[in-house]
Design a protein around this motif. Structure first.
Motif, PDB file in Angstrom:
ATOM      1  N   ALA A 334       0.782  -1.250  -0.061  1.00 49.89           N
ATOM      2  CA  ALA A 334      -0.023  -0.069  -0.039  1.00 49.89           C
ATOM      3  C   ALA A 334       1.062   1.234   0.083  1.00 49.89           C
ATOM      4  CB  ALA A 334      -1.058  -0.051   1.134  1.00 49.89           C
ATOM      5  N   ALA A 335       2.048   1.220   0.725  1.00 52.55           N
ATOM      6  CA  ALA A 335       2.687   2.327   0.713  1.00 52.55           C
ATOM      7  C   ALA A 335       3.506   2.783  -0.532  1.00 52.55           C
ATOM      8  CB  ALA A 335       3.769   2.304   2.006  1.00 52.55           C
ATOM      9  N   ILE A 336       4.049   1.520  -1.271  1.00 49.03           N
ATOM     10  CA  ILE A 336       4.571   1.554  -2.268  1.00 49.03           C
ATOM     11  C   ILE A 336       3.511   2.128  -3.639  1.00 49.03           C
ATOM     12  CG2 ILE A 336       5.661   0.290  -4.419  1.00 49.03           C
ATOM     13  CD1 ILE A 336       6.693  -1.649  -2.030  1.00 49.03           C
ATOM     14  N   ASP A 337       2.051   1.776  -3.718  1.00 48.70           N
ATOM     15  CA  ASP A 337       1.564   2.161  -4.530  1.00 48.70           C
ATOM     16  C   ASP A 337       0.929   3.576  -4.357  1.00 48.70           C
ATOM     17  OD1 ASP A 337       1.897  -0.366  -5.832  1.00 48.70           O
ATOM     18  OD2 ASP A 337       0.190  -1.143  -5.050  1.00 48.70           O
ATOM     19  N   GLY A 339       2.482   5.933  -2.570  1.00 50.18           N
ATOM     20  CA  GLY A 339       3.669   6.771  -2.716  1.00 50.18           C
ATOM     21  C   GLY A 339       4.154   7.529  -1.298  1.00 50.18           C
ATOM     22  N   PHE A 340       3.326   6.863  -0.192  1.00 52.68           N
ATOM     23  CA  PHE A 340       3.548   7.562   1.258  1.00 52.68           C
ATOM     24  C   PHE A 340       3.841   6.564   2.337  1.00 52.68           C
ATOM     25  CE2 PHE A 340       1.429  10.861  -1.229  1.00 52.68           C
ATOM     26  CZ  PHE A 340       2.062  11.982  -1.128  1.00 52.68           C
ATOM     27  N   ILE A 341       4.613   6.805   3.308  1.00 53.74           N
ATOM     28  CA  ILE A 341       4.761   6.127   4.270  1.00 53.74           C
ATOM     29  C   ILE A 341       4.612   7.122   5.609  1.00 53.74           C
ATOM     30  CG2 ILE A 341       6.289   4.084   3.325  1.00 53.74           C
ATOM     31  CD1 ILE A 341       8.551   6.122   4.616  1.00 53.74           C
ATOM     32  N   MET A 342       4.213   6.407   6.639  1.00 55.10           N
ATOM     33  CA  MET A 342       4.081   7.561   8.026  1.00 55.10           C
ATOM     34  C   MET A 342       4.822   6.907   9.087  1.00 55.10           C
ATOM     35  SD  MET A 342       0.121   6.395   9.050  1.00 55.10           S
ATOM     36  CE  MET A 342      -0.171   4.948   9.321  1.00 55.10           C
ATOM     37  N   ASP A 343       5.181   7.752   9.818  1.00 57.40           N
ATOM     38  CA  ASP A 343       6.186   7.525  11.232  1.00 57.40           C
ATOM     39  C   ASP A 343       5.072   7.430  12.129  1.00 57.40           C
ATOM     40  OD1 ASP A 343       5.199   9.947  11.847  1.00 57.40           O
ATOM     41  OD2 ASP A 343       7.049  11.031  11.724  1.00 57.40           O
ATOM     42  N   ARG A 344       5.562   7.270  13.437  1.00 57.23           N
ATOM     43  CA  ARG A 344       4.931   6.689  14.728  1.00 57.23           C
ATOM     44  C   ARG A 344       3.898   7.720  15.044  1.00 57.23           C
ATOM     45  NH1 ARG A 344       6.672   2.761  18.250  1.00 57.23           N
ATOM     46  NH2 ARG A 344       8.167   1.505  17.348  1.00 57.23           N
ATOM     47  N   GLU A 345       4.243   8.926  14.709  1.00 55.51           N
ATOM     48  CA  GLU A 345       3.289  10.248  14.838  1.00 55.51           C
ATOM     49  C   GLU A 345       2.126  10.403  13.850  1.00 55.51           C
ATOM     50  OE1 GLU A 345       6.650  10.633  15.536  1.00 55.51           O
ATOM     51  OE2 GLU A 345       6.264   9.758  17.695  1.00 55.51           O
ATOM     52  N   GLY A 346       2.185   9.742  12.864  1.00 52.81           N
ATOM     53  CA  GLY A 346       1.304  10.089  11.568  1.00 52.81           C
ATOM     54  C   GLY A 346       1.639  10.747  10.564  1.00 52.81           C
ATOM     55  N   LYS A 347       2.935  11.291  10.744  1.00 52.81           N
ATOM     56  CA  LYS A 347       3.327  12.158   9.682  1.00 52.81           C
ATOM     57  C   LYS A 347       3.894  11.457   8.474  1.00 52.81           C
ATOM     58  CE  LYS A 347       7.171  15.736   8.881  1.00 52.81           C
ATOM     59  NZ  LYS A 347       8.298  16.470   9.473  1.00 52.81           N
ATOM     60  N   GLN A 348       3.460  11.939   7.443  1.00 50.72           N
ATOM     61  CA  GLN A 348       3.616  11.216   5.982  1.00 50.72           C
ATOM     62  C   GLN A 348       5.093  11.722   5.274  1.00 50.72           C
ATOM     63  OE1 GLN A 348       0.224  11.752   3.499  1.00 50.72           O
ATOM     64  NE2 GLN A 348      -0.722  10.011   4.393  1.00 50.72           N
ATOM     65  N   TYR A 349       5.788  10.624   4.856  1.00 51.34           N
ATOM     66  CA  TYR A 349       6.957  11.019   3.783  1.00 51.34           C
ATOM     67  C   TYR A 349       6.681  10.297   2.673  1.00 51.34           C
ATOM     68  CZ  TYR A 349       8.948  11.975   8.575  1.00 51.34           C
ATOM     69  OH  TYR A 349       9.199  12.390   9.736  1.00 51.34           O
ATOM     70  N   SER A 350       7.356  11.106   1.336  1.00 51.46           N
ATOM     71  CA  SER A 350       6.983  10.492   0.033  1.00 51.46           C
ATOM     72  C   SER A 350       8.087   9.553  -0.298  1.00 51.46           C
ATOM     73  CB  SER A 350       7.105  11.905  -1.042  1.00 51.46           C
ATOM     74  OG  SER A 350       6.934  11.540  -2.389  1.00 51.46           O
ATOM     75  N   LEU A 351       7.583   8.499  -0.681  1.00 52.92           N
ATOM     76  CA  LEU A 351       8.579   7.578  -1.277  1.00 52.92           C
ATOM     77  C   LEU A 351       9.047   7.849  -2.526  1.00 52.92           C
ATOM     78  CD1 LEU A 351       7.023   4.088  -0.452  1.00 52.92           C
ATOM     79  CD2 LEU A 351       9.179   5.037   0.618  1.00 52.92           C
ATOM     80  N   TYR A 352       8.241   8.699  -3.160  1.00 50.78           N
ATOM     81  CA  TYR A 352       8.839   8.995  -4.484  1.00 50.78           C
ATOM     82  C   TYR A 352       9.517  10.469  -4.538  1.00 50.78           C
ATOM     83  CZ  TYR A 352       6.506   5.001  -5.903  1.00 50.78           C
ATOM     84  OH  TYR A 352       5.789   3.506  -5.967  1.00 50.78           O
ATOM     85  N   SER A 353      10.753  10.431  -3.881  1.00 50.55           N
ATOM     86  CA  SER A 353      11.439  11.558  -3.650  1.00 50.55           C
ATOM     87  C   SER A 353      12.662  11.147  -3.762  1.00 50.55           C
ATOM     88  CB  SER A 353      11.133  12.198  -2.339  1.00 50.55           C
ATOM     89  OG  SER A 353      11.251  11.629  -1.346  1.00 50.55           O
ATOM     90  N   HIS A 354      13.812  11.902  -3.671  1.00 49.17           N
ATOM     91  CA  HIS A 354      15.096  11.828  -3.631  1.00 49.17           C
ATOM     92  C   HIS A 354      15.584  10.683  -2.577  1.00 49.17           C
ATOM     93  CE1 HIS A 354      19.492  12.262  -4.611  1.00 49.17           C
ATOM     94  NE2 HIS A 354      19.605  12.456  -3.112  1.00 49.17           N
ATOM     95  N   GLU A 355      15.056  10.926  -1.352  1.00 51.11           N
ATOM     96  CA  GLU A 355      15.332   9.808  -0.387  1.00 51.11           C
ATOM     97  C   GLU A 355      14.495   8.552  -0.284  1.00 51.11           C
ATOM     98  OE1 GLU A 355      13.973  13.010   0.204  1.00 51.11           O
ATOM     99  OE2 GLU A 355      15.902  14.177   0.648  1.00 51.11           O
ATOM    100  N   GLY A 356      13.462   8.639  -1.136  1.00 49.89           N
ATOM    101  CA  GLY A 356      12.438   7.701  -1.216  1.00 49.89           C
ATOM    102  C   GLY A 356      12.952   6.146  -1.103  1.00 49.89           C
ATOM    103  N   LEU A 357      13.888   5.760  -1.948  1.00 52.78           N
ATOM    104  CA  LEU A 357      14.138   4.400  -2.005  1.00 52.78           C
ATOM    105  C   LEU A 357      14.910   4.001  -0.543  1.00 52.78           C
ATOM    106  CD1 LEU A 357      14.790   1.842  -3.506  1.00 52.78           C
ATOM    107  CD2 LEU A 357      16.887   2.749  -4.322  1.00 52.78           C
ATOM    108  N   ASN A 358      15.692   5.067   0.060  1.00 56.86           N
ATOM    109  CA  ASN A 358      16.362   4.900   1.295  1.00 56.86           C
ATOM    110  C   ASN A 358      15.178   4.781   2.428  1.00 56.86           C
ATOM    111  OD1 ASN A 358      18.967   4.789   2.813  1.00 56.86           O
ATOM    112  ND2 ASN A 358      18.412   6.668   3.836  1.00 56.86           N
ATOM    113  N   TYR A 359      14.302   5.310   2.315  1.00 52.14           N
ATOM    114  CA  TYR A 359      13.194   5.030   3.431  1.00 52.14           C
ATOM    115  C   TYR A 359      12.678   3.867   3.255  1.00 52.14           C
ATOM    116  CZ  TYR A 359      12.866  10.046   3.901  1.00 52.14           C
ATOM    117  OH  TYR A 359      13.143  11.548   4.397  1.00 52.14           O
TER     118      TYR A 359
END
Length: 729
Positions: A334-337, A339-359
């Motif tokens: 679901a995160a891959i499709d 394009g977002f992952i979320m941390d423990r506080e619910g903040k979202q990070y984009s997977l399709y960014s420069h840091e995405g593959l590292n995330y």
């Protein structure tokens, strides 16, 4: 001295390019540090090695009385609390994939890491050598030496010399112990040091071939250098700690996890093709698991490593992990499709960014820098737990790790490659969602590769001796220094060759050259137009280097042995330690470098076949953006240059076929010839064994076509069905 022979180049880092090997002459302070650290690895199963320096230091040191000598006193207090409560006992089997073991390992590592100076660190390590579990101690010590600044460039022994039990079959270990007790096969080596040599026995190995034809690849699975490489490459960025407080390039951690395993899978696939196997089969956790694992390893405490029968079903007591994997897998997809992952506080990070593959890499590995292990878990560890088929013991001192739960043995189990096909598949799904490279991304204006020539490619099996002194028990330190126990095994190697690359340039410029080796066209990829679009992930990067091009024609010669992505054989412990002692005594200089470990050079090429097996060579040159050049200092791997391109560029994602004719790309068919006539041991015995069994079992195979094979050992032609070729040879 010639310690340069110990220096190895980093493999698995397609993003990197060596800045050059820095060679230094050791001063006396460095020499004493190197000697102290190296000796801590001697006879690890004998903590009270009387006569050794660490024994005398460790038995008189008291951590509690010296708590002020640690940068973080709470770290020392936590460790002492755990120690008094009862940590993993000596002799118990350790695995970093067990949570209780991992927590105690982390406490011990921090104790080492936060020692204020080298003297305190050494005293602490000497104390821990006497009282801590052996497996936990080795991993904590290895990691601490990598990251402590006062241990920079300290060489660590290969893990097969530290723990021979994890690299050599039990019959070899048994022979070593018997020979040491009886003195049988004694030979006098250099300096009147007793030398004992054990040749590999093939009796046990043949049991595996009857059960599973997959074990034709055991020369790859059991390659000592390859398994040693995997241990160290996974220890560079240990998943059980966060890198936020360590001086390492955190921004490539997750990406490196992906790329190391992707390259291992590609290299394994080429070996499968060489042996007549095709695609790695998929698996369903609710059905029988096809590949078996027939372990011939026995742990140092006498417990056999768990095995797994072919077509085994997941044990009932592992069902809870299967359910957990199903939940985690759905979240990862679901995160891959999305394009977002979320941390423990619910903040979202984009997977399709420069840091995405590292995330994504951190998330799938479930390491200390994952954004949310509570939600995304550690699917890597769960897969290993399920398919190792070991007992699910609740008490930390009675756990028996499977091959998959130790870095030193993971590659020996065929299940490893099935599991990582599934895990790497998540990354492929992500990569296929990235935008495809354009012509502007790929071309090198004004630069043309005119021709690529190389010598004929040969592989063969050769004998190689490994030091296994730690497999036996000694009376004292002096006794341990007066003999050498060696195991002789066959391993795959190749004949070194030279690339000659003719490049025409319209201007003076700098470029980066990458060389890949992958499958040739086959039944699935018979159309050249779609070859790379569907087959990009099966290419292995074998070299990468920077070139300066002048206007006009340039001829670049590159030896295979110069590859920045492979490593030469490491100096054996006996020779290294002997030269170290001479330097400490002031009898000769001791030089050291900033590079030590890497992928074994002997596996530069896949085995191929007698008469040649086709592969595809891809040579690519592209411009360097000097504004993006960054220097990273990797523990044990030295200073490396990051050029701003993704790992595996341009084969890190599907490529449109209409770009294949770009002038800075060059494709060539090459054939790898396996020279089985050059050996009279390992491969001969296997082939002879199966040839003799053909009369009994040959009727089981289809006899629809014939081929002839000349057997020099019998001096006659023997005819077998084509259908049996892949099974027997």
């Amino acid at each position: 001295m010639l310690r340069e022979l110990l220096v190895l180049a980093l493999t698995g880092f397609c993003l990197t390019q060596a800045l050059g090997i820095e060679t230094h002459t050791a001063d006396m302070d460095f020499l004493h540090k190197q000697k102290k650290i190296y000796e801590l690895f001697f006879y690890i199963d004998q903590p009270k090695l009387i006569g050794s320096e660490f024994y005398e230091v460790g038995r008189t040191y008291d951590i509690e009385q010296n708590i002020d000598l640690y940068k973080d006193k709470m770290v020392a207090r936590e460790f002492l609390y755990r120690f008094k409560l009862g940590m993993l006992r000596k002799g118990a089997l350790f695995s970093v994939y067990y949570q209780e073991h991992r927590e105690e390992l982390r406490a011990l590592f921090k104790l080492f890491y936060y020692a204020k100076d080298f003297a305190t660190f050494y005293k602490t390590a000497s104390w821990a050598r006497l009282y801590m579990n052996e497996g936990m101690y080795i991993m904590a010590l290895t990691t601490a030496v990598m990251y402590r600044q006062d241990c920079k460039y300290i060489a660590l022994p290969p893990m097969y010399e530290v723990y021979p039990h994890l690299f050599f079959n039990n019959e070899i270990i048994q022979d070593a112990q018997r020979i040491k007790m009886t003195g049988y096969k004694k030979e006098v080596g250099t300096g009147n040091v007793e030398t004992f040599l054990i040749n590999t026995n093939y009796t046990t190995s043949f049991m595996k071939y009857f059960s599973d034809k997959e074990y034709q690849l055991d020369y790859f699975y059991d390659d000592v250098g390859l398994n040693n490489y995997y241990y160290y490459i996974r220890t560079i960025f240990p998943f059980w700690v966060s890198l936020k407080d360590l001086e390492v390039p955190k921004q490539i951690r997750g990406e490196l996890y992906y790329y190391v395993h992707q390259q291992l899978m590609a290299r394994y696939y080429l070996e499968r093709l060489s042996n007549g196997f095709g695609e790695i089969e998929d698996f369903n956790m609710y059905k029988k698991f096809a590949p078996g694992y027939f372990s011939t390893l026995v742990y140092a405490n006498g417990v056999a490593q768990p095995s797994r029968d072919r077509y085994s079903e997941v044990p009932v007591y592992k069902y809870k992990y299967v359910k957990e994997i199903r939940n985690i897998e759905s979240r990862i997809l679901a995160a891959i499709d999305s394009g977002f992952i979320m941390d423990r506080e619910g903040k979202q990070y984009s997977l399709y960014s420069h840091e995405g593959l590292n995330y994504l890499g951190n998330l799938i590995e479930g390491n200390g820098d994952s954004c949310n292990t509570r939600f995304y878990g550690a699917i890597d560890a769960l897969y290993r737990d399920i398919f190792g088929f070991n007992y699910d013991c609740k008490q930390k001192n009675c756990k028996v790790p499977s091959a998959l739960q130790l870095f030193s043995t993971s590659l020996r189990d065929p299940a490893f490659y099935r599991l990582y096909k599934r895990i790497i598949g998540y990354f492929y799904r992500y990569k296929c969602n990235l935008p495809t490279y354009t012509k502007g991304d790929l071309e090198f204006s004004g630069v043309y590769i005119e021709d690529v020539k190389l010598d004929k490619l040969y592989t063969f099996f050769e004998e190689y001796d490994y030091l296994i002194n730690n497999a036996v028990t000694v009376d004292n330190y002096k006794d341990g220094m007066n003999f050498n126990m060696k195991a002789r095994k066959y391993r795959l190697n190749y004949k070194p060759f030279t690339y000659t690359i003719d490049v025409k340039s319209e201007r003076t410029t700098k470029g980066m050259v990458r060389i890949f080796l992958g499958p040739s066209y086959d039944d699935r990829f018979f159309k050249e137009q779609t070859y790379f679009y569907y087959n990009w992930y099966n290419f292995v990067e074998v070299d990468k280097f920077m070139v300066e091009l002048k206007t006009g024609m340039n001829t670049i010669e590159r030896k295979s042995t110069e590859s920045s992505l492979t490593a030469k054989d490491i100096f054996s412990g006996e020779k290294f330690y002997k030269k170290l002692l001479k330097a400490v005594e002031g009898n000769e200089p001791f030089t050291y470098t900033n590079k030590m470990y890497g992928f074994p050079d002997n596996l530069y090429l896949p085995k191929g076949r007698v008469g040649g097996y086709p592969f595809k060579l891809f040579v690519y040159i592209y411009p360097i953006d000097e504004a993006k050049l960054t220097t990273y200092d990797i523990p044990l791997f030295g200073k490396m240059l990051y050029d701003g391109k993704p790992f595996g560029f341009p084969l890190d994602r599907p490529m449109y076929p209409w770009y294949y004719d770009l002038k800075n790309m060059y494709f060539r068919d090459v054939y790898v010839h396996y020279m089985n006539e050059n050996i009279e041991g390992y491969q001969y015995q296997k082939e002879k064994h199966f040839a003799e069994k053909y009369e009994t079992y040959g009727h089981q195979y289809p006899k629809y076509e014939k081929y002839e094979k000349y057997d020099k050992y019998y001096g006659k032609h023997e005819t077998y069905p084509v259908g049996i070729e892949k099974t027997l040879f």
